[in-house]
Motif scaffolding. Sequence first.
Motif, PDB file in Angstrom:
ATOM      1  N   PHE A  52       0.829  -1.205   0.000  1.00  0.00           N
ATOM      2  CA  PHE A  52       0.000   0.000   0.000  1.00  0.00           C
ATOM      3  C   PHE A  52       0.864   1.255   0.000  1.00  0.00           C
ATOM      4  CE2 PHE A  52      -2.744   3.096   2.440  1.00  0.00           C
ATOM      5  CZ  PHE A  52      -3.603   3.357   1.381  1.00  0.00           C
ATOM      6  N   ASN A  53       1.925   1.247   0.789  1.00  0.00           N
ATOM      7  CA  ASN A  53       2.832   2.389   0.844  1.00  0.00           C
ATOM      8  C   ASN A  53       3.476   2.637  -0.518  1.00  0.00           C
ATOM      9  OD1 ASN A  53       4.318   4.456   2.375  1.00  0.00           O
ATOM     10  ND2 ASN A  53       6.085   3.154   2.016  1.00  0.00           N
ATOM     11  N   LEU A  54       3.884   1.552  -1.175  1.00  0.00           N
ATOM     12  CA  LEU A  54       4.482   1.665  -2.509  1.00  0.00           C
ATOM     13  C   LEU A  54       3.457   2.175  -3.513  1.00  0.00           C
ATOM     14  CD1 LEU A  54       6.895   1.147  -4.388  1.00  0.00           C
ATOM     15  CD2 LEU A  54       6.097  -1.206  -4.653  1.00  0.00           C
ATOM     16  N   ALA A  55       2.229   1.651  -3.421  1.00  0.00           N
ATOM     17  CA  ALA A  55       1.167   2.073  -4.334  1.00  0.00           C
ATOM     18  C   ALA A  55       0.819   3.547  -4.131  1.00  0.00           C
ATOM     19  CB  ALA A  55      -0.069   1.200  -4.132  1.00  0.00           C
ATOM     20  N   LEU A  56       0.857   4.001  -2.891  1.00  0.00           N
ATOM     21  CA  LEU A  56       0.594   5.412  -2.603  1.00  0.00           C
ATOM     22  C   LEU A  56       1.602   6.314  -3.300  1.00  0.00           C
ATOM     23  CD1 LEU A  56      -0.309   5.687   1.204  1.00  0.00           C
ATOM     24  CD2 LEU A  56      -1.732   6.314  -0.739  1.00  0.00           C
ATOM     25  N   ASN A  57       2.860   5.932  -3.220  1.00  0.00           N
ATOM     26  CA  ASN A  57       3.914   6.727  -3.846  1.00  0.00           C
ATOM     27  C   ASN A  57       3.760   6.777  -5.362  1.00  0.00           C
ATOM     28  OD1 ASN A  57       5.158   7.278  -1.379  1.00  0.00           O
ATOM     29  ND2 ASN A  57       6.424   5.429  -1.461  1.00  0.00           N
ATOM     30  N   LYS A  58       3.401   5.650  -5.964  1.00  0.00           N
ATOM     31  CA  LYS A  58       3.234   5.602  -7.416  1.00  0.00           C
ATOM     32  C   LYS A  58       1.994   6.381  -7.858  1.00  0.00           C
ATOM     33  CE  LYS A  58       5.662   1.251  -8.305  1.00  0.00           C
ATOM     34  NZ  LYS A  58       5.561  -0.117  -8.884  1.00  0.00           N
ATOM     35  N   ALA A  59       0.950   6.342  -7.037  1.00  0.00           N
ATOM     36  CA  ALA A  59      -0.298   7.032  -7.382  1.00  0.00           C
ATOM     37  C   ALA A  59      -0.167   8.547  -7.270  1.00  0.00           C
ATOM     38  CB  ALA A  59      -1.429   6.537  -6.496  1.00  0.00           C
ATOM     39  N   ALA A  60       0.859   9.002  -6.554  1.00  0.00           N
ATOM     40  CA  ALA A  60       1.048  10.443  -6.352  1.00  0.00           C
ATOM     41  C   ALA A  60       1.314  11.183  -7.664  1.00  0.00           C
ATOM     42  CB  ALA A  60       2.207  10.682  -5.380  1.00  0.00           C
ATOM     43  N   THR A  61       1.699  10.435  -8.704  1.00  0.00           N
ATOM     44  CA  THR A  61       1.950  11.051 -10.010  1.00  0.00           C
ATOM     45  C   THR A  61       0.657  11.436 -10.711  1.00  0.00           C
ATOM     46  OG1 THR A  61       1.935   8.912 -11.145  1.00  0.00           O
ATOM     47  CG2 THR A  61       4.050   9.687 -10.274  1.00  0.00           C
ATOM     48  N   GLY A  62      -0.475  10.885 -10.225  1.00  0.00           N
ATOM     49  CA  GLY A  62      -1.754  11.173 -10.850  1.00  0.00           C
ATOM     50  C   GLY A  62      -2.130  10.203 -11.951  1.00  0.00           C
ATOM     51  N   ASP A  63      -1.262   9.216 -12.220  1.00  0.00           N
ATOM     52  CA  ASP A  63      -1.552   8.221 -13.243  1.00  0.00           C
ATOM     53  C   ASP A  63      -2.790   7.421 -12.844  1.00  0.00           C
ATOM     54  OD1 ASP A  63      -1.146   5.176 -14.191  1.00  0.00           O
ATOM     55  OD2 ASP A  63      -0.195   6.514 -15.645  1.00  0.00           O
ATOM     56  N   ARG A  64      -3.785   7.344 -13.733  1.00  0.00           N
ATOM     57  CA  ARG A  64      -5.064   6.729 -13.395  1.00  0.00           C
ATOM     58  C   ARG A  64      -4.920   5.247 -13.102  1.00  0.00           C
ATOM     59  NH1 ARG A  64      -9.444   8.922 -17.684  1.00  0.00           N
ATOM     60  NH2 ARG A  64     -10.846   7.821 -16.239  1.00  0.00           N
ATOM     61  N   ILE A  67      -3.488   4.876  -9.643  1.00  0.00           N
ATOM     62  CA  ILE A  67      -4.505   5.206  -8.643  1.00  0.00           C
ATOM     63  C   ILE A  67      -5.454   4.034  -8.446  1.00  0.00           C
ATOM     64  CG2 ILE A  67      -6.508   6.669  -8.173  1.00  0.00           C
ATOM     65  CD1 ILE A  67      -5.009   8.968  -9.506  1.00  0.00           C
ATOM     66  N   ALA A  68      -5.824   3.378  -9.554  1.00  0.00           N
ATOM     67  CA  ALA A  68      -6.701   2.208  -9.474  1.00  0.00           C
ATOM     68  C   ALA A  68      -6.028   1.083  -8.698  1.00  0.00           C
ATOM     69  CB  ALA A  68      -7.078   1.741 -10.875  1.00  0.00           C
ATOM     70  N   LEU A  69      -4.739   0.885  -8.941  1.00  0.00           N
ATOM     71  CA  LEU A  69      -3.995  -0.155  -8.221  1.00  0.00           C
ATOM     72  C   LEU A  69      -3.875   0.194  -6.738  1.00  0.00           C
ATOM     73  CD1 LEU A  69      -1.136  -0.843 -10.806  1.00  0.00           C
ATOM     74  CD2 LEU A  69      -3.019  -2.374 -10.202  1.00  0.00           C
ATOM     75  N   LYS A  70      -3.695   1.471  -6.468  1.00  0.00           N
ATOM     76  CA  LYS A  70      -3.631   1.917  -5.069  1.00  0.00           C
ATOM     77  C   LYS A  70      -4.944   1.634  -4.350  1.00  0.00           C
ATOM     78  CE  LYS A  70      -4.885   5.806  -3.997  1.00  0.00           C
ATOM     79  NZ  LYS A  70      -6.141   6.427  -3.496  1.00  0.00           N
ATOM     80  N   ASN A  71      -6.043   1.921  -5.037  1.00  0.00           N
ATOM     81  CA  ASN A  71      -7.365   1.677  -4.445  1.00  0.00           C
ATOM     82  C   ASN A  71      -7.575   0.188  -4.164  1.00  0.00           C
ATOM     83  OD1 ASN A  71      -7.986   4.399  -4.515  1.00  0.00           O
ATOM     84  ND2 ASN A  71      -9.062   4.275  -6.473  1.00  0.00           N
ATOM     85  N   GLN A  72      -7.058  -0.649  -5.049  1.00  0.00           N
ATOM     86  CA  GLN A  72      -7.189  -2.097  -4.863  1.00  0.00           C
ATOM     87  C   GLN A  72      -6.390  -2.557  -3.649  1.00  0.00           C
ATOM     88  OE1 GLN A  72      -9.112  -4.195  -7.037  1.00  0.00           O
ATOM     89  NE2 GLN A  72      -8.873  -5.536  -5.267  1.00  0.00           N
ATOM     90  N   THR A  73      -5.146  -2.070  -3.520  1.00  0.00           N
ATOM     91  CA  THR A  73      -4.331  -2.467  -2.364  1.00  0.00           C
ATOM     92  C   THR A  73      -4.920  -1.903  -1.069  1.00  0.00           C
ATOM     93  OG1 THR A  73      -2.840  -0.553  -2.659  1.00  0.00           O
ATOM     94  CG2 THR A  73      -2.209  -2.615  -3.728  1.00  0.00           C
ATOM     95  N   ARG A  74      -5.575  -0.752  -1.154  1.00  0.00           N
ATOM     96  CA  ARG A  74      -6.239  -0.176   0.026  1.00  0.00           C
ATOM     97  C   ARG A  74      -7.356  -1.098   0.527  1.00  0.00           C
ATOM     98  NH1 ARG A  74      -7.813   4.885   2.479  1.00  0.00           N
ATOM     99  NH2 ARG A  74      -9.983   4.748   3.166  1.00  0.00           N
ATOM    100  N   LEU A  75      -8.185  -1.592  -0.400  1.00  0.00           N
ATOM    101  CA  LEU A  75      -9.274  -2.480  -0.026  1.00  0.00           C
ATOM    102  C   LEU A  75      -8.752  -3.766   0.602  1.00  0.00           C
ATOM    103  CD1 LEU A  75     -11.638  -2.063  -3.114  1.00  0.00           C
ATOM    104  CD2 LEU A  75     -12.118  -1.343  -0.770  1.00  0.00           C
ATOM    105  N   THR A  76      -7.681  -4.297   0.041  1.00  0.00           N
ATOM    106  CA  THR A  76      -7.078  -5.516   0.583  1.00  0.00           C
ATOM    107  C   THR A  76      -6.571  -5.287   1.999  1.00  0.00           C
ATOM    108  OG1 THR A  76      -6.424  -6.289  -1.622  1.00  0.00           O
ATOM    109  CG2 THR A  76      -5.266  -7.252   0.253  1.00  0.00           C
TER     110      THR A  76
END
Length: 206
Positions: A52-64, A67-76
């Motif tokens: 989740f921490n890694l996904a957060l950092n990658k999602a910070a770029t605004g890439d859609r 962001i979708a992958l971050k949301n998935q890891t958040r739910l998990t």
Amino acid sequence: MKIAKLILSYSKLSDAQLNLKAQNIVDALTNNAYFPTTTPSLAQLTSNVTAFNLALNKAATGDRQQIALKNQTRLTLISDMRQMALDISSQANGDKAQLISSGFDIAKEGEGSSAIENPIDFSMSDGANPGEMIFCCKAVKGALSYNFQYTDELPTADSQWKTQPCSSCQFTFKGLKSGTRLYGRITAVGRKGQMADSDIISRMVQ
């Protein structure tokens, strides 16, 4: 005397707050003599926190897509935290000191009450096209939303469930691999974050 209970749902936390809370739980449970083993395991929770921490950092770029992958890891992560809170609550049997040592939050009096019922009449059926599968259950009174989950492996305490939230009690998964056996379940989510799971059933993707 009221029995101390843990908060089970952390879905209302922001990404940053969730990341911090999850890391605090990992730190609190590391070498915790009260809870030498948990379900899911501390190793699994640690792995999901890292993801989740890694996904957060990658999602910070605004890439859609990120962001979708971050949301998935958040739910998990939220799902794992809930299962672990339930397990720790069972092990502690109301001992407040033990519950506090876990890093989870103690529920205030009355919080987490008004439990909702488990989804029933859960079915998995073929969609209109190959690779589609419809998940459906009877509407649950008081449910604000539903989490539709599946895994392609025989479910265990360490299973990684793919999750799709939806406001409706029916959802169609698309793009699935034909010939794969899926195991599915539906989680009803109440207005106060209460959660209740359906039975797990399985079906082959057409």
